[in-house]
Motif scaffolding. Structure first.
Motif, PDB file in Angstrom:
ATOM      1  N   THR A   1      43.689  48.917  54.280  1.00  0.00           N
ATOM      2  CA  THR A   1      44.373  49.106  54.410  1.00  0.00           C
ATOM      3  C   THR A   1      46.235  49.510  53.603  1.00  0.00           C
ATOM      4  O   THR A   1      45.088  49.035  52.065  1.00  0.00           O
ATOM      5  N   VAL A   2      47.132  49.482  53.553  1.00  0.00           N
ATOM      6  CA  VAL A   2      48.123  50.071  53.079  1.00  0.00           C
ATOM      7  C   VAL A   2      49.305  48.849  52.951  1.00  0.00           C
ATOM      8  O   VAL A   2      49.514  48.577  54.105  1.00  0.00           O
TER       9      VAL A   2
ATOM     10  N   SER B   1      45.495  55.254  43.550  1.00  0.00           N
ATOM     11  CA  SER B   1      47.000  54.845  43.981  1.00  0.00           C
ATOM     12  C   SER B   1      47.582  55.445  44.872  1.00  0.00           C
ATOM     13  O   SER B   1      48.979  55.521  44.273  1.00  0.00           O
ATOM     14  N   ILE B   2      47.589  56.978  45.167  1.00  0.00           N
ATOM     15  CA  ILE B   2      48.421  58.178  45.626  1.00  0.00           C
ATOM     16  C   ILE B   2      49.175  57.074  46.710  1.00  0.00           C
ATOM     17  O   ILE B   2      50.524  57.771  46.621  1.00  0.00           O
ATOM     18  N   TYR B   3      49.088  55.994  47.037  1.00  0.00           N
ATOM     19  CA  TYR B   3      49.834  55.451  48.498  1.00  0.00           C
ATOM     20  C   TYR B   3      51.307  54.797  47.738  1.00  0.00           C
ATOM     21  O   TYR B   3      51.775  53.980  48.600  1.00  0.00           O
ATOM     22  N   TYR B   4      51.060  54.543  46.914  1.00  0.00           N
ATOM     23  CA  TYR B   4      51.444  53.262  45.757  1.00  0.00           C
ATOM     24  C   TYR B   4      52.827  53.979  44.671  1.00  0.00           C
ATOM     25  O   TYR B   4      52.022  54.590  44.029  1.00  0.00           O
ATOM     26  N   THR B   5      53.741  53.416  44.814  1.00  0.00           N
ATOM     27  CA  THR B   5      54.639  53.979  43.321  1.00  0.00           C
ATOM     28  C   THR B   5      53.905  53.386  42.403  1.00  0.00           C
ATOM     29  O   THR B   5      54.979  53.738  40.735  1.00  0.00           O
TER      30      THR B   5
ATOM     31  N   TYR C   1      49.164  48.745  43.726  1.00  0.00           N
ATOM     32  CA  TYR C   1      48.033  48.999  44.580  1.00  0.00           C
ATOM     33  C   TYR C   1      47.032  47.937  44.083  1.00  0.00           C
ATOM     34  O   TYR C   1      46.990  47.150  45.367  1.00  0.00           O
ATOM     35  N   PHE C   2      46.891  47.298  43.039  1.00  0.00           N
ATOM     36  CA  PHE C   2      46.732  46.259  43.088  1.00  0.00           C
ATOM     37  C   PHE C   2      46.424  44.872  43.869  1.00  0.00           C
ATOM     38  O   PHE C   2      46.398  44.126  44.397  1.00  0.00           O
ATOM     39  N   LEU C   3      48.286  45.216  44.150  1.00  0.00           N
ATOM     40  CA  LEU C   3      48.473  44.261  44.971  1.00  0.00           C
ATOM     41  C   LEU C   3      48.322  43.872  46.558  1.00  0.00           C
ATOM     42  O   LEU C   3      47.385  42.769  46.651  1.00  0.00           O
ATOM     43  N   ASN C   4      47.771  45.039  46.754  1.00  0.00           N
ATOM     44  CA  ASN C   4      48.115  45.728  47.980  1.00  0.00           C
ATOM     45  C   ASN C   4      45.498  45.415  47.791  1.00  0.00           C
ATOM     46  O   ASN C   4      45.330  45.202  49.052  1.00  0.00           O
ATOM     47  N   LEU C   5      45.159  45.101  47.048  1.00  0.00           N
ATOM     48  CA  LEU C   5      43.806  44.563  47.272  1.00  0.00           C
ATOM     49  C   LEU C   5      44.263  43.463  47.736  1.00  0.00           C
ATOM     50  O   LEU C   5      42.688  42.273  47.766  1.00  0.00           O
ATOM     51  N   LEU C   6      44.564  42.575  46.778  1.00  0.00           N
ATOM     52  CA  LEU C   6      44.579  40.652  46.097  1.00  0.00           C
ATOM     53  C   LEU C   6      44.620  40.299  48.354  1.00  0.00           C
ATOM     54  O   LEU C   6      44.070  39.703  48.118  1.00  0.00           O
TER      55      LEU C   6
ATOM     56  N   GLU D   1      44.373  59.666  50.330  1.00  0.00           N
ATOM     57  CA  GLU D   1      43.943  58.177  49.457  1.00  0.00           C
ATOM     58  C   GLU D   1      43.012  57.604  48.261  1.00  0.00           C
ATOM     59  O   GLU D   1      42.403  57.718  47.503  1.00  0.00           O
ATOM     60  N   GLN D   2      42.033  58.596  49.009  1.00  0.00           N
ATOM     61  CA  GLN D   2      40.407  57.550  48.641  1.00  0.00           C
ATOM     62  C   GLN D   2      39.593  59.236  48.978  1.00  0.00           C
ATOM     63  O   GLN D   2      39.553  59.275  49.930  1.00  0.00           O
TER      64      GLN D   2
END
Length: 208
Positions: A200-201, A97-101, A106-111, A80-81
């Motif tokens: 984290t994912v 952001s390959i793990y996310y559709t 992805y930005f939600l994951n960061l928050l 992923e990175q």
């Protein structure tokens, strides 16, 4: 307690409340929602994410949010990175952001990560492209490992915070409606007896 925590998380996601390094992430998340025409593409499809990518490039152009990377300080990479050393206190990560559709997820994951694991909060510092692939460029505190991570300790930590194991290294908090994946010993490090969650994912369930 769970209801108030869920409301707090909703306020952070919506941009009503602040979280560490969250302002620019919230701004970009809002930009994506506003610039992606409702009904033009279905979220989760390839075309939807392609439209998001073009919108993020436009954001980077408009707000001078492109950045350059010192590729000589390469550390490692996963699916992923890519990880680079910035200095003795921070690393730089390039994530496509390959793990996310969607980029929005992805930005939600960061928050969510920055709220749940603030000691290793991600700071979004710009975007970069390499071989026509768009990457989010994030900085994160560098954790110097002093001992191997005991995954039983990780499990106890997660259980004490309301999460239960779905399967190895995957956890869910059913009350909050949050799933955290891939908490193995390369994504949770140990320094001086303390656990540091560096990668984290995180997903939301329908219960959120």
């Amino acid at each position: 307690m769970t209801k108030s925590l869920k409301n707090e998380l909703r306020d952070i996601i919506s941009g009503k409340s602040e979280v560490r390094h969250g302002r620019i992430i919230q701004t970009i998340t809002r930009y994506l929602k506003e610039s992606t025409a409702p009904g033009s593409e279905i979220k989760g499809t390839k075309h939807f994410k392609e439209q998001e990518t073009e919108n993020l490039k436009s954001f980077a152009e408009k707000h001078h949010f492109w950045t350059t990377i010192n590729f000589s300080q390469y550390v490692s990479e996963g699916a992923e990175q890519k990880v680079y050393l910035k200095d003795t206190s921070k690393v730089i990560k390039l994530n496509d952001s390959i793990y996310y559709t969607s980029w929005g997820d992805y930005f939600l994951n960061l928050l969510l990560h920055n709220y749940l694991f603030s000691d290793t909060a991600y700071e979004l510092v710009g975007f970069a492209t390499e071989k026509d692939i768009l990457y989010a460029v994030i900085e994160q505190p560098y954790v110097q490992i002093t001992e191997a991570t005991d995954l039983i300790r990780v499990r106890h930590f997660m259980e004490n915070n309301g999460f239960k194991v779905i399967r190895n290294n995957y956890y869910i908090n059913e009350d909050l409606g949050i799933i955290i994946e891939d908490l193995h010993d390369e994504n949770v490090l140990t320094k001086s007896g303390l656990l540091y969650f560096i990668d984290t994912v995180i997903y939301l369930t329908n219960n959120f």
